[in-house]
Design an enzyme around this catalytic site. Structure first.
Site, mmCIF file in Angstrom:
data_model
loop_
_atom_site.group_PDB
_atom_site.id
_atom_site.type_symbol
_atom_site.label_atom_id
_atom_site.label_comp_id
_atom_site.label_asym_id
_atom_site.label_seq_id
_atom_site.Cartn_x
_atom_site.Cartn_y
_atom_site.Cartn_z
ATOM 1 N N LYS A 51 -11.412 -6.878 16.450
ATOM 2 C CA LYS A 51 -12.716 -7.344 16.967
ATOM 3 C C LYS A 51 -13.523 -8.388 16.172
ATOM 4 O O LYS A 51 -14.189 -9.581 15.727
ATOM 5 C CB LYS A 51 -13.250 -6.724 18.102
ATOM 6 C CG LYS A 51 -14.075 -8.142 18.723
ATOM 7 C CD LYS A 51 -14.793 -7.724 19.646
ATOM 8 C CE LYS A 51 -16.056 -7.922 20.564
ATOM 9 N NZ LYS A 51 -16.900 -7.470 20.884
ATOM 10 N N ARG A 52 -14.170 -7.558 14.614
ATOM 11 C CA ARG A 52 -14.688 -7.773 13.932
ATOM 12 C C ARG A 52 -14.454 -8.938 12.958
ATOM 13 O O ARG A 52 -15.024 -9.664 11.989
ATOM 14 C CB ARG A 52 -15.146 -6.290 13.005
ATOM 15 C CG ARG A 52 -17.055 -6.496 13.533
ATOM 16 C CD ARG A 52 -17.256 -5.707 12.368
ATOM 17 N NE ARG A 52 -17.877 -5.699 11.375
ATOM 18 C CZ ARG A 52 -18.348 -6.361 10.846
ATOM 19 N NH1 ARG A 52 -19.159 -6.916 11.165
ATOM 20 N NH2 ARG A 52 -18.852 -6.495 9.402
#
Ligand code: GLU
Length: 508
Positions: free
Chosen positions: A265-266
């Site tokens: 996600k990062r």
């Protein structure tokens, strides 16, 4: 339908579905369709502590958006339901009991505190505590406590877990359709928990039991589950179900754009691209994660991009519709090594799938964008616009940026372009061009082209210089599609009007 081929996508509703999960669903779907089999959605929600509100609906909506509709699942039902593990709770205990009776599992009563202090003690010696064949004989479990006492402890309500009992030092040989033979020595494995005294199975037990009860023929899942394979295969053997064991295929990881490590996600946050199919609002923090759908991606493009992450058609072909993927897909052509995610390529796929759409299909979407921007125009006008703008956009929402000057005359003129393209004799030349265009009949792209080129040739002007200056008058900048198409769309009066307005307004 071929009931012998049954595959399942088995997500846990612990949050939004990552595109890696969506790819797993896609590969299951493609495999099922290609072989005339059954595609099942099973919600694995035994771990109530990780349950997230709305996650199941999100998963189902994501699959629907991509057209991956299950044949059996919580919404569809089917002959092997229920399809939510929390609703199957009563089914699992007898399987845990069966393993206890056959000696493949045992009760363990060690409290979390006891295990914790054990871990710390090991750590202080620079070692790692593992509940396995080496230490289980010295811990609090039914291998060390008398049966009578075990019964009393259970009867008195003492919390327990049921653990799988791995043989020590046994070679576990497994087959994987992607990786071939995999061998693991049981001494490297811990005695995993299968069942807890609250009546809930853990992922491993529920997963294997349900695959068996649902007659799953092939387990296609992400590589992160490969470490669970020795336990799962051992469970099949312990249940004496080995002849019914599904074939396994562990899909390679989707890697970060840098190629190092799993896409997270990062990475999406850092790189400014979504890693989820749909926008997701975290029910607790309220944090919003962007989704492909909301960012303007077509499901067709997303599916095409995901299909090629790990699967190789063996040809140069890159563009596939879902139907073409179904025809071509083979698990044998899934590679072992991770595939690098490329956000730019994802845009490219979107661009390509817009081009694959019929102009007619795009009219409503174009009309909607124009409307939002205050242009309410009829279908016949939009019909002219679509073929001109379509090749210039990666996303439907770019329609306005690429076409506003079809509806509004420019008010300003890019000073850099003015500086470069507007010479002392340009106004005179443009006026001469406007006069010629006043006589152009009919005012179609072809006849405008003939007239403009005729004026240029007759006067021996440079084509580039004239076209650039003319573009500045019609668009206000050095961008946009072919000018003859634009002129025909605008019509004679608007073209002449814009030219005279520009000639007046542009001052060097
Ligand atoms: N519930 C697991 C997951 O969330 C399923 C893994 C499997 O397919 O066996 O991915």
């Amino acid at each position: 339908m071929n009931q012998n081929i049954r595959v399942r996508f088995a997500p846990s509703p612990t949050g939004p579905l990552h595109i890696g999960g969506l790819r797993t669903a896609l590969f299951n779907y493609l495999f099922a369709r290609r072989n005339g089999g059954v595609f099942i959605l099973r919600i694995e929600d035994t771990d109530q502590t990780r349950f997230v509100d709305g996650a199941e609906d999100y998963i189902i909506e994501s699959l629907e958006w991509c057209g991956l509709i299950p044949d059996e699942g919580p919404r569809q039902g089917g002959g092997f339901g229920p399809y939510r593990q929390s609703e199957r709770k009563s089914k699992y205990k007898r399987y845990a009991m069966q393993l206890l009776e056959s000696g493949h599992a045992y009760y363990a009563f060690d409290t979390p505190q006891e295990l914790d202090s054990m871990r710390k003690e090991y750590e202080s010696r620079g070692e790692t505590f593992v509940y396995d064949a080496r230490v289980r004989e010295s811990l609090k479990n039914s291998l060390t406590i008398e049966p009578q006492e075990v019964e009393e402890m259970i009867a008195s309500g003492r919390p327990y877990v049921i653990r799988f009992r791995f043989e020590s030092n046994e070679e576990i040989v497994m087959q994987d359709m992607v990786r071939g033979e995999v061998v693991v020595n049981s001494s490297t494995l811990d005695d995993k928990i299968l069942f807890k005294s609250d009546g809930m199975p853990t992922y491993h037990l529920a997963n294997v039991v349900d695959d068996n009860l649902m007659a799953i023929s092939h387990v296609i899942r992400g590589e992160e589950w490969l470490p669970s394979l020795p336990l799962h295969v051992s469970l099949y053997r312990a249940f004496e179900w080995e002849h019914l064991m599904p074939k396994f295929a562990h899909l390679p990881l989707i890697l970060k754009p840098t190629g190092k490590g799993k896409l997270s996600k990062r990475d999406g946050e850092k790189g400014g691209f979504p890693v989820f199919p749909l926008e997701w609002k975290d029910p607790i923090s309220g944090e919003i994660s962007p989704g492909y759908r909301e960012e303007g991606y077509l499901p067709e493009g997303c599916i095409n991009m995901l299909a090629l992450l790990g699967w190789n058609p063996g040809t140069e072909q890159e563009l596939f519709s879902l139907d073409e993927l179904i025809k071509e897909f083979q698990l044998e052509k899934v590679g072992r090594s991770g595939s690098r995610f490329d956000p730019e390529k994802t845009k490219w796929f979107n661009h390509q799938h817009i081009q694959l759409m019929e102009d007619e299909e795009l009219i409503p979407a174009f009309q909607a964008v124009l409307k939002v921007n205050g242009v309410d125009t009829d279908e016949s006008r939009v019909e002219l616009l679509v073929p001109i703008i379509k090749p210039r956009i990666d996303f439907i929402h770019e329609v306005w940026e690429e076409s506003w000057f079809f509806f509004h005359a420019p008010d300003t003129y890019d000073p850099d372009v003015v500086k470069k393209r507007w010479k002392d004799d340009t106004p005179g030349k443009m006026e001469q061009l406007a006069e010629a265009l006043e006589q152009c009949e009919p005012f179609t792209a072809e006849s405008v082209e003939t007239v403009v080129k005729g004026v240029i040739t007759k006067n021996e002007w440079g084509m580039g210089a004239i076209m650039n200056a003319w573009r500045l008058l019609l668009v206000g900048a050095a961008k946009g599609p072919g000018l003859f198409d634009l002129a025909a769309f605008l019509g004679r009066d608007e073209v002449i009007g814009r030219m005279r307005k520009g000639i007046r307004k542009i001052v060097k």
